[in-house]
Design a protein around this motif. Structure first.
Motif, short mmCIF file in Angstrom:
data_model
loop_
_atom_site.label_atom_id
_atom_site.label_comp_id
_atom_site.label_asym_id
_atom_site.label_seq_id
_atom_site.Cartn_x
_atom_site.Cartn_y
_atom_site.Cartn_z
N VAL A 182 0.57 -1.16 0.01
CA VAL A 182 0.05 -0.13 -0.18
C VAL A 182 1.01 1.48 -0.03
N ILE A 183 1.73 1.31 1.01
CA ILE A 183 2.88 2.37 0.93
C ILE A 183 3.37 2.52 -0.69
N TYR A 184 3.92 1.39 -0.99
CA TYR A 184 4.81 1.42 -2.27
C TYR A 184 3.73 2.03 -3.34
N THR A 185 2.54 1.66 -3.31
CA THR A 185 1.58 2.06 -4.40
C THR A 185 1.17 3.54 -4.25
N LEU A 186 1.01 4.05 -2.94
CA LEU A 186 1.10 5.67 -2.71
C LEU A 186 2.27 6.29 -3.07
N LEU A 187 3.50 5.75 -2.81
CA LEU A 187 4.54 6.52 -3.25
C LEU A 187 4.54 6.78 -4.94
N GLU A 188 4.41 5.66 -5.55
CA GLU A 188 4.47 5.62 -6.92
C GLU A 188 3.35 6.37 -7.50
N ASN A 189 2.25 6.55 -6.86
CA ASN A 189 1.23 7.31 -7.67
C ASN A 189 1.14 8.63 -7.19
N GLU A 190 1.49 8.82 -5.69
CA GLU A 190 1.54 10.28 -5.61
C GLU A 190 2.73 11.10 -5.91
N TYR A 191 3.98 10.35 -6.46
CA TYR A 191 5.04 10.94 -6.89
C TYR A 191 4.96 12.28 -7.87
N LYS A 244 10.38 4.59 9.69
CA LYS A 244 11.11 3.55 9.16
C LYS A 244 10.63 2.77 7.93
N LEU A 245 9.36 2.26 8.38
CA LEU A 245 8.78 1.55 7.02
C LEU A 245 8.43 2.29 5.81
N VAL A 246 8.26 3.51 5.93
CA VAL A 246 8.03 4.10 4.73
C VAL A 246 9.50 4.68 4.38
N ASP A 247 10.37 4.96 4.64
CA ASP A 247 11.93 4.97 4.53
C ASP A 247 12.14 3.75 3.74
N ASP A 248 11.88 2.58 4.35
CA ASP A 248 12.25 1.13 3.66
C ASP A 248 11.60 0.91 2.24
N VAL A 249 10.37 1.32 2.23
CA VAL A 249 9.58 1.21 0.93
C VAL A 249 10.03 2.23 -0.16
N LYS A 250 10.41 3.29 0.44
CA LYS A 250 10.99 4.41 -0.53
C LYS A 250 12.28 3.87 -1.02
N LEU A 251 13.41 3.38 -0.32
CA LEU A 251 14.57 2.67 -0.85
C LEU A 251 14.23 1.71 -1.87
N GLU A 252 13.06 0.74 -1.42
CA GLU A 252 12.82 -0.31 -2.68
C GLU A 252 12.27 0.36 -3.70
#
Length: 151
Positions: free
Chosen positions: A103-112, A139-147
């Protein structure tokens, strides 16, 4: 699954001390853009027989994906999370972190595209998820950001 109405689910969310966020999902009152990605589970609109057909026991539906097919639930007895497709019912089990990371990954990708850089996007996503009360959210959001950056 054991039969569960939306009203009983809201009581259960309070009893389990889950964030009010999930009541907002069930009520369909999430703010944009979260309301696009986290919908009220279709399971709540099924009758007793239809819910029982999934044979998943004592679960609490939390949200469904934007397409309405993938259901995200909490297994009350086993204290873990289950996802399954509403059509085939094949279940997979997850930890909370593994469940929320996509979910976080999708948010980062779509909100970028809405922000000048990834750091602003990360801050916006963290703000969107504030009401979810994620443990170790930074930490969780930062980890997903790195991925996301390495993909």
């Amino acid at each position: 699954m054991n039969y569960l109405t939306r009203e009983k689910a809201k009581e259960l969310i309070r009893d389990l001390a889950f964030p009010k966020f999930f009541i907002d999902v069930i009520n369909g009152t999430l703010n944009s853009p979260l309301d696009i990605y986290l919908g009220c589970p279709t399971l709540y609109y099924l009758n007793h027989e239809e819910q029982s057909a999934y044979n998943l026991g004592n679960i609490l539906p939390l949200w469904e994906d934007a397409g309405g097919y993938t259901q995200y639930t909490y297994d009350i007895d086993n204290k873990n999370y289950i996802t399954f497709d509403i059509e085939d019912g094949i279940a997979s089990r997850y930890t909370w972190e593994a469940l929320i990371k996509p979910v976080i990954y999708t948010l980062l990708e779509n909100e970028y595209d809405e922000y000048e850089n990834i750091e602003q996007t990360v801050m916006a996503v963290k703000l969107l998820l504030t009401d979810l009360s994620l443990e170790h959210s930074d930490k969780l959001v930062d980890d997903v950001k790195l991925e996301w950056e390495n993909s």
